[in-house]
Design an enzyme around this catalytic site. Structure first.
Site, PDB file in Angstrom:
ATOM      1  N   TYR A 114      39.445  38.891  45.665  1.00  0.00           N
ATOM      2  CA  TYR A 114      39.580  39.913  44.627  1.00  0.00           C
ATOM      3  C   TYR A 114      40.183  41.193  45.209  1.00  0.00           C
ATOM      4  O   TYR A 114      41.146  41.748  44.664  1.00  0.00           O
ATOM      5  CB  TYR A 114      38.215  40.185  43.999  1.00  0.00           C
ATOM      6  N   LYS A 158      43.986  43.020  44.589  1.00  0.00           N
ATOM      7  CA  LYS A 158      44.142  44.420  44.187  1.00  0.00           C
ATOM      8  C   LYS A 158      45.114  45.140  45.120  1.00  0.00           C
ATOM      9  O   LYS A 158      45.965  45.909  44.671  1.00  0.00           O
ATOM     10  CB  LYS A 158      42.788  45.129  44.180  1.00  0.00           C
TER      11      LYS A 158
END
Length: 186
Positions: A6, A10
C-alpha cells in the site's frame, strides 16, 4: 522507504504526479492525507469498526477493545474535501502538501471520544490488555504548515465533533432495539 505494498503504491503514484507536473504535462500536486474520520468512515477502519461494534453493544454483549499505545493524526473528511478544492484552485503544482490536524492523538483518546459520543455506558466497554501490532506505525503527525502557507488551508472540524458526526452517521447500521432504547435516554 515504504515497507508495505500500500505504501509503495502511494509513493509510486506520488512520483508519477510530481514527474508529470515537473515536465509540464499536468497541473497537479500531491496531498498526503493522514487518517480520515468523520461521517462515512468505513467499517474496515479502526474508528468505523469501533462505531459498528458500539452499535451492537448491549448488556448481554459488552464490548471488549484492545488498544495500541500509538498516537495518530486524524483529519475530518470535510477538511480533506476543502483541501482538495483549494489544491485544485491554488498555485501548488509540483508540490507535496500534508493534510492532517497537525496533532497526534492517542488511540485511547480517540476510542474514548467515540465511546462518549455513542453514550454507551462505560460499564459495557472493557479494555483488554495485550499487545497489538499496528500496521500504520506507532506515530503519525502531519506538518501542515506548507498547506497553510500555500493554500490558506487549515483544519476546521475538531476531532470531538468529527467523531460525534461519525457516530451520528453510523446510525443507519442496524442496532438491537434494547441497545437503541438504552442510549436514547442518556
Amino acid at each position: 522507504a515504504p515497507r508495505t505494498p500500500y505504501a509503495r503504491t502511494k509513493l509510486v503514484g506520488s512520483r508519477i504526479v510530481l514527474g508529470a507536473a515537473d515536465a509540464g504535462r499536468v497541473d497537479g500536486c500531491v496531498l498526503r492525507v493522514t487518517n480520515v474520520c468523520g461521517p462515512g468512515t468505513p467499517r474496515g477502519s479502526f474508528l468505523g469498526g469501533l462505531a459498528h461494534r458500539l452499535r451492537h453493544t448491549t448488556e448481554d454483549a459488552p464490548l471488549t477493545v484492545t488498544l495500541v499505545d500509538d498516537r495518530r493524526d486524524f483529519i475530518d473528511v470535510r477538511d480533506v474535501a476543502e483541501a482538495v478544492v483549494l489544491a485544485a484552485s491554488s498555485p501548488v503544482t509540483g508540490r507535496v502538501l500534508n493534510i492532517g490536524q497537525g496533532d497526534a492523538f492517542s488511540m485511547r483518546e480517540l476510542a474514548g471520544l467515540l465511546i462518549a459520543a455513542s453514550q454507551v455506558p462505560d460499564r459495557l466497554v472493557r479494555e483488554e490488555s495485550g499487545a497489538v501490532r499496528s500496521k500504520g506505525g506507532s506515530w503519525t503527525q502531519a506538518d501542515i504548515r506548507l498547506a497553510r502557507r500555500l493554500m490558506g488551508w487549515s483544519p476546521k472540524v475538531a476531532l470531538k465533533e468529527s467523531l460525534h458526526d461519525l457516530w451520528a452517521a453510523s446510525a443507519t447500521s442496524s442496532r438491537p432495539a434494547a441497545a437503541a432504547a438504552r442510549t436514547e435516554g442518556h
